[in-house]
Design a protein around this motif. Structure first.
Motif, PDB file in Angstrom:
ATOM      1  N   LEU A 100       0.811  -1.218   0.000  1.00 25.52           N
ATOM      2  CA  LEU A 100       0.000   0.000   0.000  1.00 25.52           C
ATOM      3  C   LEU A 100       0.848   1.274   0.000  1.00 25.52           C
ATOM      4  CD1 LEU A 100      -2.860  -1.075   2.431  1.00 25.52           C
ATOM      5  CD2 LEU A 100      -2.856  -1.062  -0.065  1.00 25.52           C
ATOM      6  N   ASP A 101       2.159   1.109   0.066  1.00 25.91           N
ATOM      7  CA  ASP A 101       3.040   2.267  -0.032  1.00 25.91           C
ATOM      8  C   ASP A 101       4.423   1.805  -0.487  1.00 25.91           C
ATOM      9  OD1 ASP A 101       4.189   1.097   2.283  1.00 25.91           O
ATOM     10  OD2 ASP A 101       2.860   2.279   3.572  1.00 25.91           O
ATOM     11  N   GLY A 102       5.328   2.752  -0.600  1.00 26.21           N
ATOM     12  CA  GLY A 102       6.683   2.398  -0.996  1.00 26.21           C
ATOM     13  C   GLY A 102       6.877   2.344  -2.498  1.00 26.21           C
ATOM     14  N   LYS A 138       4.259   0.291  -4.661  1.00 27.27           N
ATOM     15  CA  LYS A 138       2.867   0.528  -4.269  1.00 27.27           C
ATOM     16  C   LYS A 138       1.918  -0.022  -5.335  1.00 27.27           C
ATOM     17  CE  LYS A 138       1.538   4.842  -4.007  1.00 27.27           C
ATOM     18  NZ  LYS A 138       1.325   6.207  -3.461  1.00 27.27           N
ATOM     19  N   TYR A 139       0.856  -0.675  -4.853  1.00 29.54           N
ATOM     20  CA  TYR A 139      -0.185  -1.304  -5.683  1.00 29.54           C
ATOM     21  C   TYR A 139       0.273  -2.589  -6.369  1.00 29.54           C
ATOM     22  CZ  TYR A 139      -1.951   3.460  -5.215  1.00 29.54           C
ATOM     23  OH  TYR A 139      -2.317   4.682  -4.733  1.00 29.54           O
ATOM     24  N   GLN A 140       1.546  -2.971  -6.158  1.00 34.02           N
ATOM     25  CA  GLN A 140       2.028  -4.241  -6.711  1.00 34.02           C
ATOM     26  C   GLN A 140       1.831  -5.343  -5.669  1.00 34.02           C
ATOM     27  OE1 GLN A 140       3.025  -4.488  -9.937  1.00 34.02           O
ATOM     28  NE2 GLN A 140       2.402  -2.333  -9.965  1.00 34.02           N
ATOM     29  N   LEU A 141       1.766  -6.586  -6.116  1.00 26.68           N
ATOM     30  CA  LEU A 141       1.635  -7.705  -5.192  1.00 26.68           C
ATOM     31  C   LEU A 141       2.808  -7.725  -4.211  1.00 26.68           C
ATOM     32  CD1 LEU A 141       0.457 -10.630  -7.513  1.00 26.68           C
ATOM     33  CD2 LEU A 141      -0.926  -9.376  -5.856  1.00 26.68           C
ATOM     34  N   LYS A 142       2.545  -8.201  -3.015  1.00 29.15           N
ATOM     35  CA  LYS A 142       3.588  -8.293  -1.993  1.00 29.15           C
ATOM     36  C   LYS A 142       4.654  -9.316  -2.364  1.00 29.15           C
ATOM     37  CE  LYS A 142       0.749  -7.289   2.108  1.00 29.15           C
ATOM     38  NZ  LYS A 142       0.182  -7.907   3.335  1.00 29.15           N
ATOM     39  N   PHE A 143       4.289 -10.216  -3.254  1.00 25.20           N
ATOM     40  CA  PHE A 143       5.185 -11.326  -3.574  1.00 25.20           C
ATOM     41  C   PHE A 143       5.471 -11.352  -5.079  1.00 25.20           C
ATOM     42  CE2 PHE A 143       0.767 -12.566  -3.251  1.00 25.20           C
ATOM     43  CZ  PHE A 143       0.508 -13.140  -4.477  1.00 25.20           C
ATOM     44  N   PRO A 144       6.599 -11.936  -5.476  1.00 28.21           N
ATOM     45  CA  PRO A 144       6.965 -11.993  -6.897  1.00 28.21           C
ATOM     46  C   PRO A 144       6.061 -12.948  -7.677  1.00 28.21           C
ATOM     47  CG  PRO A 144       8.836 -12.554  -5.478  1.00 28.21           C
ATOM     48  CD  PRO A 144       7.627 -12.527  -4.622  1.00 28.21           C
TER      49      PRO A 144
END
Length: 638
Positions: free
Chosen positions: A116-118, A121-127
């Motif tokens: 949700l940030d960084g 942002k808006y990308q999946l937490k995982f590859p």
């Protein structure tokens, strides 16, 4: 060894797919999940791999030979078929890429799965990544023919990289190649949690969904994200079983709380989806269980695969279409659908066998709590099953048998379940304490305990295995009279609701006998609940209340033990246990099964209460005394 879904690959799979399936299953870590040809909202990738320290990878598998390939570019490949004709298809890597982004688009809508940030942002937490597997081409072929200019080595696996029989095969290189198929520049800092993996499965495979708390999608700056909490999904064993039942007749034998009804409902949904023209029937014995299954089916069928299609403004999912699944308790089916009474069944079967009667036919029939069905009932059911599909699913637990049956299923239905049965022995519903408490009682009081064996054959009672979910020891309450017993139970229910925030809808009171010439037990019980201003619903007051039963209504439910089969609640109170074994019931095995059924309705909290004496209460008195002694010894030793 990785966990594969399905457990075994279909017989029509290509040789290359079979080879890759075995290799991935054998050489990937045991906490990895490998899906073969999963149907994911309109797409069917060949393989999907989910690894807690890896992320998610999609593989496209091709059995092309050198002679198959005519003209290749980054977009399309022209191939020579076995009949000598040419055909054009997408570049396999492009197929894999489209499939992974189809998955990613679904998963990115859940705010619990995205950053949700960084920077990301808006990308999946995982590859996530993708690749193509060529089961009949070698690295030397790619080099000689310049194929690596069309498909980069990073995204490609060849025969010598997936075949353990080949000299150049290496488990380490296989794992490294899969790990390098990612198109995102970051790696997981911490492994995916079980909850995150369940969330991935929840979105991609709607058939595994049990429940979740939905919150209306809200904009997060320029993104619209869905918030899900308290996600519950089938475990992998249950999912595997639901997906690999295959066609034709099947038998599932499972312990209480193993998810038998859930698998049956999921199976019905999958059949309805795969065969929209089929007429599908679900049967059970109890009216209240039929009502509960009907509510489950309606929820499953009306919940869209993509949760963003939910209509949150009304608080309910949008009804897509009327489904082709009918849920009935057996006697309602006889009366309303077949227009016959139970005593007419033998004559009707004779007419059906002689082709002298016309009755509704079904393409698939699923029976819950099959151990309660009479031989003639099963005989009638099998006569009304489409002979070309023979899609009969029978689900049972012989430890919950409360009605005597005489014949075998082969005699009853003409269908053999040998080699077509599965066993579920893990109890997911109850805490370890409740599982042990209930099973110890059952083994002490049922002569059927002699039939508990380790092999899978018809007639076996399956001993439950706990998931080791810990909880409180079941409570044993002894009062001076039933009036005091009812008051204590009512006060405990109010306390659980106020102090522990357990909703009334998650509490159940079970009784064996409604009234005797001494006491009207239900009347005393309801007056005690009213005095504590506790809302209640008497499920088994009459057939109308059984049919109108809504588990989710904010009321404490009251039921006979018989009618509670297949249901579960967070907290269960079994009152008036001194009326068990019931004096007018000659079969004590039935009474032991009934109490076992009642105890295993409780997911977290169980309380047994009594104010008189019986064979069963003497057992609980001894148990309570032993618990006191153990407590004293622990206090003294500390």
């Amino acid at each position: 060894m990785a966990y594969t879904v399905p457990e075994t690959i279909r017989s029509t799979a290509t040789m290359g797919e079979r080879l890759l399936f075995r290799t991935l299953k054998t050489y990937l870590p045991e906490d990895y999940i490998v899906y073969y040809e999963p149907e994911i909202q309109g797409k069917r990738p060949d393989f999907v791999i989910i690894g807690p320290d890896l992320g998610i990878v999609v593989l496209e598998v091709k059995d092309y030979t050198k002679n198959t390939l005519l003209q290749l570019n980054h977009e399309e490949w022209t191939l020579l078929t076995s009949s000598g004709e040419t055909t054009t298809t997408k570049n396999p890597l492009k197929q894999a890429r489209e499939n992974i982004f189809h998955l990613v688009d679904k998963l990115k809508k859940d705010k619990n799965l995205v950053n949700l940030d960084g920077k990301y942002k808006y990308q999946l937490k995982f590859p996530f990544g993708y690749g193509a597997v060529f089961t009949r081409l070698y690295q030397k072929d790619f080099i000689a023919d310049g194929l690596y200019s069309i498909i980069e080595p990073q995204f490609c696996l060849t025969r010598d990289e997936i075949d353990p029989e080949k000299e150049n095969f290496s488990e380490e290189i296989l794992f490294e190649k899969i790990s390098n198929m990612f198109i995102v520049p970051y790696r997981l800092r911490e492994p995916l949690s079980k909850q995150e993996i369940d969330a991935i499965r929840y979105h991609l495979f709607p058939e595994v969904r049990i429940s979740a708390e939905f919150k209306q999608p809200v904009p997060y700056q320029d993104q619209l994200l869905l918030s899900l909490h308290d996600i519950k999904a089938m475990d992998l064993h249950q999912e595997n079983l639901a997906k690999q039942l295959g066609d034709k007749n099947r038998l599932i034998r499972g312990v209480a709380g193993s998810g038998k009804t859930l698998i049956l409902a999921s199976r019905a949904k999958m059949l309805a989806k795969e065969h929209p023209d089929w007429k599908i029937l679900i049967l059970c014995y109890n009216i209240s269980l039929a009502r509960s299954i009907e509510q489950m089916i309606v929820h499953m069928m009306n919940e869209p695969d993509d949760l963003f299609d939910l209509d949150f403004s009304s608080g309910e999912g949008r009804v897509i279409n009327k489904h082709n699944v009918t849920v009935r308790n057996f006697h309602a089916w006889l009366k309303n659908d077949l227009k016959i009474s139970e005593d007419k069944i033998p004559a009707v079967i004779e007419k059906l066998e002689a082709k002298e009667a016309i009755m509704p036919m079904y393409d698939a029939i699923l029976i819950d709590e099959g151990q309660d069905f009479e031989s003639s009932w099963l005989g009638l059911v099998s006569q009304l099953l489409n002979p070309s599909t023979k899609s009969l699913l029978l689900v049972e637990d012989r430890a919950q048998t409360i009605y005597k049956r005489k014949n075998t299923y082969l005699k009853d239905t003409g269908l053999s379940f040998q080699g077509r049965s599965k066993v579920l022995n893990i109890n997911y519903r109850n805490t370890a304490q409740i599982v042990k408490f209930a099973w110890d009682f059952y083994r002490s009081h049922s002569s059927l305990k002699e039939k508990v064996v380790s092999h899978d054959y018809e007639g076996e009672i399956i001993a439950p295995q706990s998931t080791k979910r810990k909880g409180y020891e079941p409570a044993i309450l002894k009062a001076d009279s039933f009036f005091k017993e009812a008051k204590i139970v009512a006060k405990q229910i109010k306390k659980l609701n106020e102090a522990r925030k357990i909703p009334f809808s998650e509490m159940l009171i079970l009784y064996r006998v409604k009234r005797t010439h001494h006491v009207n037990y239900v009347d005393v019980l309801t007056r005690a609940l009213k005095s504590e201003t506790i809302p209640y619903y008497w499920i088994t007051e009459n057939s109308e209340t059984k049919r109108n039963f809504d588990k989710d209504s904010n009321t404490v439910k009251i039921s006979t033990i018989d009618s509670s089969k297949g249901l579960d609640f967070q907290a269960v109170f079994i009152v008036n246990v001194d009326n068990m074994p019931f004096q007018l019931e000659e079969d004590k095995n039935r009474e032991a099964s009934l109490l076992y059924i009642g105890m295993t309705r409780a997911k977290d909290l169980l309380c047994l209460s009594y104010s008189g004496e019986s064979e069963f209460t003497k057992y609980f008195d001894q148990l309570k005394e032993a618990q006191k002694t153990n407590t004293l010894q622990k206090e003294q030793s500390s």
